[in-house]
Design a protein around this motif. Structure first.
Motif, PDB file in Angstrom:
ATOM      1  N   ILE A 114     -46.893  42.503  64.288  1.00  0.00           N
ATOM      2  CA  ILE A 114     -45.886  43.411  64.813  1.00  0.00           C
ATOM      3  C   ILE A 114     -45.575  43.010  66.256  1.00  0.00           C
ATOM      4  O   ILE A 114     -46.495  42.746  67.039  1.00  0.00           O
ATOM      5  N   VAL A 115     -44.301  42.962  66.603  1.00  0.00           N
ATOM      6  CA  VAL A 115     -43.920  42.639  67.973  1.00  0.00           C
ATOM      7  C   VAL A 115     -44.405  43.771  68.878  1.00  0.00           C
ATOM      8  O   VAL A 115     -44.021  44.919  68.720  1.00  0.00           O
ATOM      9  N   LYS A 116     -45.292  43.423  69.795  1.00  0.00           N
ATOM     10  CA  LYS A 116     -45.869  44.414  70.709  1.00  0.00           C
ATOM     11  C   LYS A 116     -45.088  44.498  72.014  1.00  0.00           C
ATOM     12  O   LYS A 116     -44.960  45.580  72.593  1.00  0.00           O
ATOM     13  N   ALA A 117     -44.586  43.353  72.484  1.00  0.00           N
ATOM     14  CA  ALA A 117     -43.857  43.344  73.757  1.00  0.00           C
ATOM     15  C   ALA A 117     -42.931  42.146  73.809  1.00  0.00           C
ATOM     16  O   ALA A 117     -43.203  41.110  73.205  1.00  0.00           O
ATOM     17  N   ILE A 118     -41.834  42.316  74.517  1.00  0.00           N
ATOM     18  CA  ILE A 118     -40.914  41.220  74.822  1.00  0.00           C
ATOM     19  C   ILE A 118     -40.616  41.292  76.310  1.00  0.00           C
ATOM     20  O   ILE A 118     -40.105  42.293  76.800  1.00  0.00           O
ATOM     21  N   HIS A 119     -40.990  40.232  77.023  1.00  0.00           N
ATOM     22  CA  HIS A 119     -40.745  40.159  78.459  1.00  0.00           C
ATOM     23  C   HIS A 119     -39.623  39.141  78.672  1.00  0.00           C
ATOM     24  O   HIS A 119     -39.863  37.937  78.592  1.00  0.00           O
ATOM     25  N   GLU A 120     -38.422  39.652  78.896  1.00  0.00           N
ATOM     26  CA  GLU A 120     -37.255  38.784  79.004  1.00  0.00           C
ATOM     27  C   GLU A 120     -37.138  38.143  80.377  1.00  0.00           C
ATOM     28  O   GLU A 120     -37.316  38.796  81.400  1.00  0.00           O
ATOM     29  N   GLY A 121     -36.838  36.860  80.358  1.00  0.00           N
ATOM     30  CA  GLY A 121     -36.528  36.136  81.574  1.00  0.00           C
ATOM     31  C   GLY A 121     -35.056  35.762  81.550  1.00  0.00           C
ATOM     32  O   GLY A 121     -34.312  36.172  80.662  1.00  0.00           O
ATOM     33  N   VAL A 122     -34.631  34.962  82.507  1.00  0.00           N
ATOM     34  CA  VAL A 122     -33.230  34.560  82.579  1.00  0.00           C
ATOM     35  C   VAL A 122     -32.879  33.642  81.405  1.00  0.00           C
ATOM     36  O   VAL A 122     -31.838  33.798  80.766  1.00  0.00           O
ATOM     37  N   VAL A 123     -33.773  32.692  81.093  1.00  0.00           N
ATOM     38  CA  VAL A 123     -33.529  31.730  80.014  1.00  0.00           C
ATOM     39  C   VAL A 123     -34.504  31.932  78.856  1.00  0.00           C
ATOM     40  O   VAL A 123     -34.107  31.920  77.698  1.00  0.00           O
ATOM     41  N   ASN A 124     -35.784  32.107  79.170  1.00  0.00           N
ATOM     42  CA  ASN A 124     -36.830  32.254  78.162  1.00  0.00           C
ATOM     43  C   ASN A 124     -37.385  33.668  78.138  1.00  0.00           C
ATOM     44  O   ASN A 124     -37.276  34.402  79.123  1.00  0.00           O
ATOM     45  N   SER A 125     -37.992  34.007  76.999  1.00  0.00           N
ATOM     46  CA  SER A 125     -38.655  35.301  76.870  1.00  0.00           C
ATOM     47  C   SER A 125     -40.067  35.086  76.353  1.00  0.00           C
ATOM     48  O   SER A 125     -40.324  34.166  75.576  1.00  0.00           O
ATOM     49  N   GLU A 126     -40.985  35.943  76.792  1.00  0.00           N
ATOM     50  CA  GLU A 126     -42.355  35.934  76.302  1.00  0.00           C
ATOM     51  C   GLU A 126     -42.448  37.003  75.215  1.00  0.00           C
ATOM     52  O   GLU A 126     -42.142  38.166  75.457  1.00  0.00           O
ATOM     53  N   VAL A 127     -42.841  36.593  74.022  1.00  0.00           N
ATOM     54  CA  VAL A 127     -42.949  37.507  72.889  1.00  0.00           C
ATOM     55  C   VAL A 127     -44.419  37.656  72.530  1.00  0.00           C
ATOM     56  O   VAL A 127     -45.107  36.655  72.279  1.00  0.00           O
ATOM     57  N   VAL A 128     -44.903  38.879  72.498  1.00  0.00           N
ATOM     58  CA  VAL A 128     -46.293  39.168  72.154  1.00  0.00           C
ATOM     59  C   VAL A 128     -46.309  39.793  70.772  1.00  0.00           C
ATOM     60  O   VAL A 128     -45.663  40.813  70.531  1.00  0.00           O
ATOM     61  N   ILE A 129     -47.052  39.164  69.850  1.00  0.00           N
ATOM     62  CA  ILE A 129     -47.188  39.662  68.490  1.00  0.00           C
ATOM     63  C   ILE A 129     -48.630  40.083  68.276  1.00  0.00           C
ATOM     64  O   ILE A 129     -49.551  39.280  68.486  1.00  0.00           O
ATOM     65  N   GLU A 130     -48.820  41.333  67.880  1.00  0.00           N
ATOM     66  CA  GLU A 130     -50.171  41.825  67.575  1.00  0.00           C
ATOM     67  C   GLU A 130     -50.445  41.536  66.106  1.00  0.00           C
ATOM     68  O   GLU A 130     -49.740  42.039  65.225  1.00  0.00           O
ATOM     69  N   ILE A 131     -51.462  40.688  65.843  1.00  0.00           N
ATOM     70  CA  ILE A 131     -51.754  40.272  64.477  1.00  0.00           C
ATOM     71  C   ILE A 131     -52.888  41.073  63.854  1.00  0.00           C
ATOM     72  O   ILE A 131     -53.081  41.037  62.642  1.00  0.00           O
ATOM     73  N   ALA A 132     -53.641  41.765  64.666  1.00  0.00           N
ATOM     74  CA  ALA A 132     -54.697  42.682  64.239  1.00  0.00           C
ATOM     75  C   ALA A 132     -54.927  43.621  65.405  1.00  0.00           C
ATOM     76  O   ALA A 132     -54.487  43.349  66.519  1.00  0.00           O
ATOM     77  N   ASN A 133     -55.607  44.706  65.169  1.00  0.00           N
ATOM     78  CA  ASN A 133     -55.856  45.675  66.236  1.00  0.00           C
ATOM     79  C   ASN A 133     -56.522  44.994  67.425  1.00  0.00           C
ATOM     80  O   ASN A 133     -57.652  44.526  67.326  1.00  0.00           O
ATOM     81  N   GLY A 134     -55.801  44.886  68.532  1.00  0.00           N
ATOM     82  CA  GLY A 134     -56.337  44.269  69.741  1.00  0.00           C
ATOM     83  C   GLY A 134     -56.279  42.754  69.777  1.00  0.00           C
ATOM     84  O   GLY A 134     -56.747  42.141  70.724  1.00  0.00           O
ATOM     85  N   VAL A 135     -55.716  42.118  68.750  1.00  0.00           N
ATOM     86  CA  VAL A 135     -55.625  40.659  68.701  1.00  0.00           C
ATOM     87  C   VAL A 135     -54.150  40.274  68.794  1.00  0.00           C
ATOM     88  O   VAL A 135     -53.342  40.697  67.969  1.00  0.00           O
ATOM     89  N   GLU A 136     -53.812  39.468  69.806  1.00  0.00           N
ATOM     90  CA  GLU A 136     -52.418  39.133  70.074  1.00  0.00           C
ATOM     91  C   GLU A 136     -52.198  37.630  70.153  1.00  0.00           C
ATOM     92  O   GLU A 136     -53.100  36.890  70.539  1.00  0.00           O
ATOM     93  N   ILE A 137     -51.003  37.228  69.781  1.00  0.00           N
ATOM     94  CA  ILE A 137     -50.541  35.854  69.985  1.00  0.00           C
ATOM     95  C   ILE A 137     -49.271  35.955  70.826  1.00  0.00           C
ATOM     96  O   ILE A 137     -48.394  36.777  70.541  1.00  0.00           O
ATOM     97  N   THR A 138     -49.189  35.122  71.854  1.00  0.00           N
ATOM     98  CA  THR A 138     -48.033  35.135  72.748  1.00  0.00           C
ATOM     99  C   THR A 138     -47.280  33.821  72.617  1.00  0.00           C
ATOM    100  O   THR A 138     -47.884  32.748  72.557  1.00  0.00           O
TER     101      THR A 138
END
Length: 69
Positions: free
Chosen positions: A12-36
């Motif tokens: 589930i997408v947990k956060a999106i931190h938008e920049g001018v060109v790129n964005s950081e997308v954080v996906i929670e794959i398990a409770n407390g486990v994230e891939i960015t």
């Protein structure tokens, strides 16, 4: 959807931190486990990514390093 990459991890997408060109997308794959991932802002828009929506982290790498203390 089919990929040659074997590592397709649903989450589930947990956060999106938008920049001018790129964005950081954080996906929670398990409770407390994230891939960015850093992807282009236009890719975030094209994929329709929003916090709370499901998404896949697809990992394709020729090398995966393993380390221990």
């Amino acid at each position: 959807m089919k990929f040659s990459a074997r590592n397709q991890i649903k989450g589930i997408v947990k956060a999106i931190h938008e920049g001018v060109v790129n964005s950081e997308v954080v996906i929670e794959i398990a409770n407390g486990v994230e891939i960015t991932s850093i992807i282009t802002k236009s890719s975030v828009e094209a994929l329709g990514l929003e916090v709370g929506k499901p998404a896949y982290a697809v990992v394709k790498a020729s090398n995966v390093m393993v380390a221990v203390d």
